[in-house]
Design an enzyme around this catalytic site. Structure first.
Site, PDB file in Angstrom:
ATOM      1  N   CYS B  37      44.793  31.269  34.596  1.00 13.03           N
ATOM      2  CA  CYS B  37      45.490  32.274  35.382  1.00 13.03           C
ATOM      3  C   CYS B  37      45.773  31.781  36.798  1.00 13.03           C
ATOM      4  O   CYS B  37      46.369  32.490  37.595  1.00 13.03           O
ATOM      5  CB  CYS B  37      44.690  33.571  35.411  1.00 13.03           C
ATOM      6  SG  CYS B  37      42.959  33.322  35.753  1.00 13.03           S
ATOM      7  N   ASP B  39      43.688  31.307  39.161  1.00 14.36           N
ATOM      8  CA  ASP B  39      42.797  31.882  40.167  1.00 14.36           C
ATOM      9  C   ASP B  39      41.968  30.808  40.875  1.00 14.36           C
ATOM     10  O   ASP B  39      41.495  29.877  40.235  1.00 14.36           O
ATOM     11  CB  ASP B  39      41.812  32.873  39.510  1.00 14.36           C
ATOM     12  CG  ASP B  39      42.500  34.148  39.059  1.00 14.36           C
ATOM     13  OD1 ASP B  39      43.709  34.261  39.290  1.00 14.36           O
ATOM     14  OD2 ASP B  39      41.816  35.014  38.495  1.00 14.36           O
ATOM     15  N   CYS B  64      43.980  37.683  40.500  1.00 14.02           N
ATOM     16  CA  CYS B  64      44.288  39.046  40.106  1.00 14.02           C
ATOM     17  C   CYS B  64      43.286  40.037  40.724  1.00 14.02           C
ATOM     18  O   CYS B  64      42.287  39.639  41.323  1.00 14.02           O
ATOM     19  CB  CYS B  64      44.251  39.170  38.588  1.00 14.02           C
ATOM     20  SG  CYS B  64      42.608  38.922  37.906  1.00 14.02           S
ATOM     21  N   CYS B 107      36.995  36.785  34.862  1.00 12.96           N
ATOM     22  CA  CYS B 107      36.963  36.948  36.323  1.00 12.96           C
ATOM     23  C   CYS B 107      35.520  37.069  36.818  1.00 12.96           C
ATOM     24  O   CYS B 107      35.160  36.522  37.860  1.00 12.96           O
ATOM     25  CB  CYS B 107      37.737  38.198  36.751  1.00 12.96           C
ATOM     26  SG  CYS B 107      39.474  38.144  36.313  1.00 12.96           S
TER      27      CYS B 107
END
Lengths: 182, 137
Positions: B37, B39, B64, B107
């Site tokens: 993603c 991140d 996110c 996450c």
């Protein structure tokens, strides 16, 4: 004239062996010549079965051409065929020293978005660096292609997948950075 | 899929955003990332080296809402804990607190990795600091 059901394998439809390092000019010649051969006009007097095979062969050839002419898509096709999960990507593939630079670039991007002129030049500098890394990755990829073609070692494919993951990560980053500068 | 109220709260009012001087001996820095993603998460702790208590924690995350909320929550939890206690924080604690859906569990894993990386960095520095002092004597 097609005399039997065409292969679904992308290399086989071109009549070549499975290889990662491909001669693109040769591939293109084969694409044109096979396309001509399987064209419906050449099957005016063919049976319905032969026409159906020719259409199927043409469709596979078009898909195969799109995939095999692109080194990344080609590598992913071979990886998938050898049972590697392409979608699965883990954080390990990004080395920590790169992470630091990725973070710095993100910082500069955020500041640039907020209108900081200095940050913009930092983004430009970082962008050049990451684009350099991308071309390093591409030449490393070509080396792995040759290595795999010579020995078909699974270990080569693992390293190739890790390399492609890194490439994807960097490419996303470069794309974001370019969008911010535009 | 809707974010939970707690995620939205941390996302809108992230706690402890910022950075600590990473060259300091009592500061540990953890930098982690997830290519799927894009991140990237930086989490830092400042430790009282005589008590082992984390006195300050800062983070900066590009990612996110769930990644931001996970690291924001992590810094809240870290402050006041000892380094050993902080080592016990599990990603599942973060998942439960923020009611993260299955697709966002990575996450919380990232946040746990960041905590561990920061602590390891601090411990490495402390170890290196001791031996440096020994050498200078």
């Amino acid at each position: 004239m097609v005399s039997g059901p065409p292969p679904s394998d992308y290399f086989a439809i071109f009549g070549i062996e499975k290889k990662l390092a491909l001669d693109l000019e040769d591939l293109q010649r084969r694409f044109y010549s096979n396309s001509r051969e399987w064209h419906p006009d050449r099957h005016a007097r063919a049976s319905a079965q032969q026409l159906a095979w020719a259409e199927e062969a043409s469709a596979t050839l078009n898909d195969a051409w799109r995939v095999l002419r692109d080194p990344v898509a080609r590598a992913e096709y071979v990886l998938k065929g050898e049972g590697f999960d392409i979608g699965e990507q883990r954080g390990k593939d990004v080395p920590p020293e790169l992470l630091e630079e990725v973070f710095e670039l993100n910082m500069a991007l955020e500041e640039a978005r907020e209108g900081d002129a200095n940050a913009k030049s930092e983004v430009v500098r970082a962008l050049a660096k990451f684009e350099g890394l991308l071309s390093e990755i591409d030449s490393e990829r070509d080396t792995l292609f040759v290595e795999y073609d010579a020995a078909s070692a699974r270990d080569t494919l693992s390293r190739l997948r890790a390399l492609l993951n890194r490439r994807k990560y960097l490419q996303n980053l470069v794309r974001d950075a370019r969008a911010t500068l535009a | 899929m809707a974010y939970s109220d707690k995620v939205v709260d941390h996302y809108n009012n992230p706690r402890n955003v910022g950075s600590l001087d990473k060259s300091r001996n009592d500061v540990g820095t953890g930098m982690v990332g997830a290519p799927e993603c894009g991140d990237v998460m930086k989490l830092q702790i400042q430790v009282n080296s005589s008590t082992g208590v984390i006195e300050d924690a800062k983070f900066k995350t590009f990612g996110c809402g769930s990644a931001i909320a996970s690291s924001s929550l992590a810094t809240e939890w870290l402050k006041g804990k000892t380094v050993d206690e902080a080592m016990e924080i599990k990603n599942t604690d973060i998942v439960n607190e923020l009611t993260l859906p299955p697709v966002k569990i990575h996450c919380s894993v990232l946040a746990e990795d960041a905590i561990k990386a920061a602590i390891n960095d601090y411990r490495t520095k402390q170890g290196a600091g001791v031996s440096a002092e020994t050498v200078s004597h």
